[in-house]
Scaffold this motif. Sequence first.
Motif, PDB file in Angstrom:
ATOM      1  N   SER A 192      -9.082   1.298   3.209  1.00  0.00           N
ATOM      2  CA  SER A 192      -7.707   1.475   2.765  1.00  0.00           C
ATOM      3  C   SER A 192      -6.762   1.556   3.958  1.00  0.00           C
ATOM      4  O   SER A 192      -7.146   1.990   5.051  1.00  0.00           O
ATOM      5  N   PHE A 193      -5.527   1.137   3.745  1.00  0.00           N
ATOM      6  CA  PHE A 193      -4.536   1.207   4.819  1.00  0.00           C
ATOM      7  C   PHE A 193      -4.339   2.645   5.288  1.00  0.00           C
ATOM      8  O   PHE A 193      -4.117   2.901   6.476  1.00  0.00           O
ATOM      9  N   ALA A 194      -4.435   3.596   4.354  1.00  0.00           N
ATOM     10  CA  ALA A 194      -4.234   5.007   4.690  1.00  0.00           C
ATOM     11  C   ALA A 194      -5.545   5.723   4.982  1.00  0.00           C
ATOM     12  O   ALA A 194      -5.565   6.960   5.023  1.00  0.00           O
ATOM     13  N   ALA A 195      -6.635   4.989   5.199  1.00  0.00           N
ATOM     14  CA  ALA A 195      -7.923   5.630   5.490  1.00  0.00           C
ATOM     15  C   ALA A 195      -7.887   6.508   6.740  1.00  0.00           C
ATOM     16  O   ALA A 195      -8.563   7.540   6.780  1.00  0.00           O
ATOM     17  N   PRO A 196      -7.123   6.165   7.791  1.00  0.00           N
ATOM     18  CA  PRO A 196      -7.083   7.055   8.965  1.00  0.00           C
ATOM     19  C   PRO A 196      -6.604   8.463   8.672  1.00  0.00           C
ATOM     20  O   PRO A 196      -6.982   9.404   9.385  1.00  0.00           O
ATOM     21  N   VAL A 197      -5.764   8.652   7.655  1.00  0.00           N
ATOM     22  CA  VAL A 197      -5.321  10.003   7.296  1.00  0.00           C
ATOM     23  C   VAL A 197      -6.070  10.508   6.072  1.00  0.00           C
ATOM     24  O   VAL A 197      -5.667  11.505   5.462  1.00  0.00           O
ATOM     25  N   GLY A 198      -7.156   9.822   5.717  1.00  0.00           N
ATOM     26  CA  GLY A 198      -8.004  10.246   4.614  1.00  0.00           C
ATOM     27  C   GLY A 198      -9.295  10.837   5.145  1.00  0.00           C
ATOM     28  O   GLY A 198      -9.303  11.833   5.870  1.00  0.00           O
ATOM     29  N   LEU A 199     -10.409  10.203   4.794  1.00  0.00           N
ATOM     30  CA  LEU A 199     -11.710  10.704   5.227  1.00  0.00           C
ATOM     31  C   LEU A 199     -11.932  10.556   6.726  1.00  0.00           C
ATOM     32  O   LEU A 199     -12.810  11.221   7.285  1.00  0.00           O
ATOM     33  N   LEU A 200     -11.178   9.692   7.383  1.00  0.00           N
ATOM     34  CA  LEU A 200     -11.339   9.523   8.828  1.00  0.00           C
ATOM     35  C   LEU A 200     -10.640  10.618   9.627  1.00  0.00           C
ATOM     36  O   LEU A 200     -10.795  10.670  10.848  1.00  0.00           O
ATOM     37  N   LEU A 201      -9.880  11.460   8.968  1.00  0.00           N
ATOM     38  CA  LEU A 201      -9.252  12.609   9.623  1.00  0.00           C
ATOM     39  C   LEU A 201     -10.095  13.837   9.306  1.00  0.00           C
ATOM     40  O   LEU A 201     -10.037  14.383   8.207  1.00  0.00           O
ATOM     41  N   SER A 202     -10.903  14.256  10.260  1.00  0.00           N
ATOM     42  CA  SER A 202     -11.933  15.272  10.014  1.00  0.00           C
ATOM     43  C   SER A 202     -11.381  16.685  10.159  1.00  0.00           C
ATOM     44  O   SER A 202     -11.723  17.418  11.093  1.00  0.00           O
ATOM     45  N   CYS A 203     -10.506  17.068   9.246  1.00  0.00           N
ATOM     46  CA  CYS A 203      -9.992  18.439   9.220  1.00  0.00           C
ATOM     47  C   CYS A 203      -9.511  18.724   7.808  1.00  0.00           C
ATOM     48  O   CYS A 203      -9.375  17.816   6.981  1.00  0.00           O
ATOM     49  N   ASN A 204      -9.258  19.975   7.527  1.00  0.00           N
ATOM     50  CA  ASN A 204      -8.713  20.346   6.223  1.00  0.00           C
ATOM     51  C   ASN A 204      -7.271  19.850   6.125  1.00  0.00           C
ATOM     52  O   ASN A 204      -6.416  20.242   6.931  1.00  0.00           O
ATOM     53  N   HIS A 205      -6.999  19.003   5.154  1.00  0.00           N
ATOM     54  CA  HIS A 205      -5.639  18.481   5.024  1.00  0.00           C
ATOM     55  C   HIS A 205      -5.420  17.944   3.617  1.00  0.00           C
ATOM     56  O   HIS A 205      -6.370  17.719   2.855  1.00  0.00           O
ATOM     57  N   ILE A 206      -4.148  17.754   3.293  1.00  0.00           N
ATOM     58  CA  ILE A 206      -3.716  17.168   2.023  1.00  0.00           C
ATOM     59  C   ILE A 206      -2.818  15.985   2.349  1.00  0.00           C
ATOM     60  O   ILE A 206      -1.829  16.127   3.076  1.00  0.00           O
ATOM     61  N   TYR A 207      -3.170  14.831   1.806  1.00  0.00           N
ATOM     62  CA  TYR A 207      -2.348  13.636   1.972  1.00  0.00           C
ATOM     63  C   TYR A 207      -1.604  13.391   0.662  1.00  0.00           C
ATOM     64  O   TYR A 207      -2.225  13.141  -0.372  1.00  0.00           O
ATOM     65  N   SER A 208      -0.282  13.506   0.700  1.00  0.00           N
ATOM     66  CA  SER A 208       0.547  13.401  -0.500  1.00  0.00           C
ATOM     67  C   SER A 208       1.366  12.121  -0.459  1.00  0.00           C
ATOM     68  O   SER A 208       1.901  11.750   0.592  1.00  0.00           O
ATOM     69  N   GLN A 209       1.453  11.467  -1.615  1.00  0.00           N
ATOM     70  CA  GLN A 209       2.253  10.256  -1.759  1.00  0.00           C
ATOM     71  C   GLN A 209       3.159  10.411  -2.981  1.00  0.00           C
ATOM     72  O   GLN A 209       2.675  10.653  -4.087  1.00  0.00           O
ATOM     73  N   TYR A 210       4.452  10.269  -2.757  1.00  0.00           N
ATOM     74  CA  TYR A 210       5.442  10.338  -3.829  1.00  0.00           C
ATOM     75  C   TYR A 210       6.038   8.944  -4.027  1.00  0.00           C
ATOM     76  O   TYR A 210       6.515   8.332  -3.066  1.00  0.00           O
ATOM     77  N   VAL A 211       6.023   8.462  -5.248  1.00  0.00           N
ATOM     78  CA  VAL A 211       6.648   7.187  -5.593  1.00  0.00           C
ATOM     79  C   VAL A 211       7.710   7.469  -6.649  1.00  0.00           C
ATOM     80  O   VAL A 211       7.393   7.944  -7.748  1.00  0.00           O
ATOM     81  N   PHE A 212       8.962   7.189  -6.314  1.00  0.00           N
ATOM     82  CA  PHE A 212      10.091   7.449  -7.206  1.00  0.00           C
ATOM     83  C   PHE A 212      10.514   6.135  -7.856  1.00  0.00           C
ATOM     84  O   PHE A 212      10.874   5.173  -7.160  1.00  0.00           O
ATOM     85  N   ILE A 213      10.461   6.103  -9.175  1.00  0.00           N
ATOM     86  CA  ILE A 213      10.833   4.912  -9.940  1.00  0.00           C
ATOM     87  C   ILE A 213      12.257   5.101 -10.452  1.00  0.00           C
ATOM     88  O   ILE A 213      12.515   5.960 -11.296  1.00  0.00           O
ATOM     89  N   ASP A 214      13.168   4.315  -9.927  1.00  0.00           N
ATOM     90  CA  ASP A 214      14.568   4.386 -10.342  1.00  0.00           C
ATOM     91  C   ASP A 214      14.875   3.269 -11.334  1.00  0.00           C
ATOM     92  O   ASP A 214      13.974   2.560 -11.797  1.00  0.00           O
ATOM     93  N   ASP A 215      16.144   3.110 -11.647  1.00  0.00           N
ATOM     94  CA  ASP A 215      16.585   2.028 -12.526  1.00  0.00           C
ATOM     95  C   ASP A 215      16.509   0.718 -11.749  1.00  0.00           C
ATOM     96  O   ASP A 215      17.313   0.457 -10.848  1.00  0.00           O
ATOM     97  N   ALA A 216      15.525  -0.119 -12.082  1.00  0.00           N
ATOM     98  CA  ALA A 216      15.279  -1.336 -11.306  1.00  0.00           C
ATOM     99  C   ALA A 216      16.456  -2.300 -11.373  1.00  0.00           C
ATOM    100  O   ALA A 216      16.850  -2.891 -10.351  1.00  0.00           O
ATOM    101  N   GLN A 217      17.033  -2.480 -12.545  1.00  0.00           N
ATOM    102  CA  GLN A 217      18.138  -3.428 -12.685  1.00  0.00           C
ATOM    103  C   GLN A 217      19.346  -2.997 -11.860  1.00  0.00           C
ATOM    104  O   GLN A 217      20.013  -3.824 -11.225  1.00  0.00           O
ATOM    105  N   GLU A 218      19.616  -1.725 -11.845  1.00  0.00           N
ATOM    106  CA  GLU A 218      20.751  -1.231 -11.064  1.00  0.00           C
ATOM    107  C   GLU A 218      20.529  -1.453  -9.571  1.00  0.00           C
ATOM    108  O   GLU A 218      21.447  -1.860  -8.846  1.00  0.00           O
ATOM    109  N   ILE A 219      19.298  -1.216  -9.107  1.00  0.00           N
ATOM    110  CA  ILE A 219      19.009  -1.399  -7.684  1.00  0.00           C
ATOM    111  C   ILE A 219      19.084  -2.874  -7.308  1.00  0.00           C
ATOM    112  O   ILE A 219      19.622  -3.235  -6.250  1.00  0.00           O
ATOM    113  N   LEU A 220      18.562  -3.746  -8.160  1.00  0.00           N
ATOM    114  CA  LEU A 220      18.617  -5.181  -7.863  1.00  0.00           C
ATOM    115  C   LEU A 220      20.060  -5.682  -7.834  1.00  0.00           C
ATOM    116  O   LEU A 220      20.413  -6.537  -7.007  1.00  0.00           O
ATOM    117  N   GLN A 221      20.895  -5.164  -8.710  1.00  0.00           N
ATOM    118  CA  GLN A 221      22.302  -5.552  -8.685  1.00  0.00           C
ATOM    119  C   GLN A 221      22.981  -5.085  -7.401  1.00  0.00           C
ATOM    120  O   GLN A 221      23.795  -5.812  -6.816  1.00  0.00           O
TER     121      GLN A 221
END
Length: 316
Positions: A192-221
Amino acid sequence: MKLPAFSVVYKQDWFTRESYRTEGDVAESFLSQSYAGHFNERPYLRHRCFLYLTKTTRERTRRRSDFSTLCRGYILPKEITDWDAVVKFLEAVEQFERIMNDSGHVRMKRLRTEELVGTEDSPGLFEKYLALEMEDRPPVLQDICLDPERMRVGDKRLCLHVLSDTEDLPASVATDRRYERLSTDRSDCMLSFAAPVGLLLSCNHIYSQYVFIDDAQEILQQMEKTSRNMLSLSRYSRSNAVNHEWAEMFLDEAHTQGLLPVRCHCNVLAWADDGEELRRIKNDTGSQLALMGCVPRHNTVDPPRTLLVGHSRKCR
């Protein structure tokens, strides 16, 4: 099935150091017992993944994390109290879960209420997150120090690295990449592209990803309008001409392939029990982000807000 506009997809990956425990069975064969004994008590990095789907509103999706609801006359927005909108969102969530399970790549299970809030004998996911503990042992109250420069949860000292600016990302981002250490001339080991901050990072950690879905038509306009402005100003600056070309390429792909413009934020929250180990973890996390081609950005301003925002996303 697409999630409705103004939804938030929050993926939280826990990586905690644990010791391998065997589940002994008297009926096991000699080889099985030898195999289990070989790995017994060996340290490893355990991975747990949680996915949270939140329905918010146009107003709240752009709100800052330091906003306080104490100055409002009501806590819940009016859109959330609309039962028809709630039913549609729950139907979209059920279809989302079915599609993910039918893909065969992942297996999702919806958590029960007691698994979220806990019981008298075992803590729930909310309490585990605030204590940064994933063990199912009796809950223990711990103090939280909200000093940004040295934030602590109990005896754990925290550090935070964030990825929220496109300028910090590499020129191209893919779902996977070639892992040179395990690849050969004849075969490629894709991670995975984010594997270096996943299992390849050998320490206690949390990797968080937030995806915000807005009004697509408004953004495209809005992007169409910006592209026209860049075209009008292209004769005055070459950068405007380049930005116009990039905007047109994005708009063409969005319309032809049905892609949705979204906003994204990622962060790595790591912790250690002493200051010396924390300094090593800071360096390791920055090095792993650099391996991804990203610019490591150590956040020392608002780690407490980031920690509490992750908790508030679960409570909604």
